[in-house]
Design a protein around this motif. Sequence first.
Motif, PDB file in Angstrom:
ATOM      1  N   MET A  36      11.552  20.571  -4.150  1.00 30.65           N
ATOM      2  CA  MET A  36      10.720  20.316  -2.968  1.00 30.65           C
ATOM      3  C   MET A  36       9.440  19.525  -3.251  1.00 30.65           C
ATOM      4  O   MET A  36       9.170  18.553  -2.554  1.00 30.65           O
ATOM      5  N   PRO A  37       8.633  19.883  -4.253  1.00 37.60           N
ATOM      6  CA  PRO A  37       7.407  19.101  -4.476  1.00 37.60           C
ATOM      7  C   PRO A  37       7.670  17.622  -4.769  1.00 37.60           C
ATOM      8  O   PRO A  37       6.944  16.748  -4.279  1.00 37.60           O
ATOM      9  N   LYS A  38       8.703  17.317  -5.533  1.00 35.16           N
ATOM     10  CA  LYS A  38       9.037  15.918  -5.815  1.00 35.16           C
ATOM     11  C   LYS A  38       9.556  15.224  -4.564  1.00 35.16           C
ATOM     12  O   LYS A  38       9.250  14.062  -4.312  1.00 35.16           O
ATOM     13  N   LEU A  39      10.355  15.931  -3.773  1.00 34.82           N
ATOM     14  CA  LEU A  39      10.868  15.370  -2.530  1.00 34.82           C
ATOM     15  C   LEU A  39       9.715  15.033  -1.583  1.00 34.82           C
ATOM     16  O   LEU A  39       9.667  13.941  -1.007  1.00 34.82           O
ATOM     17  N   VAL A  40       8.775  15.951  -1.446  1.00 39.50           N
ATOM     18  CA  VAL A  40       7.617  15.725  -0.576  1.00 39.50           C
ATOM     19  C   VAL A  40       6.829  14.511  -1.054  1.00 39.50           C
ATOM     20  O   VAL A  40       6.405  13.682  -0.250  1.00 39.50           O
TER      21      VAL A  40
END
Length: 136
Positions: A36-40
């Motif tokens: 999630m953090p990389k996707l965001v």
Amino acid sequence: MKLMAIDYGDTRTGIAMSDVRGMLASPHSVITETYMPKLVAKIAEIVNKEQPSKIIIGLPRNMDGSYGYRCDECKALGDALCAECDVPIEYQDERLTTVMAHNVLSQNNVSGKKRKQTVDAVSAVMILQSYLDKNK
């Protein structure tokens, strides 16, 4: 008013953009990221480059209209994007958009690997176009 749509998936996330008049949705890209953090961060890069005035996230309700596990994941993505980007976020019912996207790709003789790489962007287009049509 340019809008952006997100079809959030377990493995791939489809992105679509509208034209500046907010009339027509087009595929933008597919992001392959599960963390999630990389996707965001990747979505935030697109937001910074494209400057949409609003982000529409597909909300995969159950066929009876109820919310399931995946809706919570989509809302968590929306919350994370709110913290990262200063762009309003709305949610759009996305029931059956993936099925419709597969049908469109089938009708256009897109198969195999190419279909797998594009179906999420086509789903995002369907989410965004339904939002645009509903809000004309």
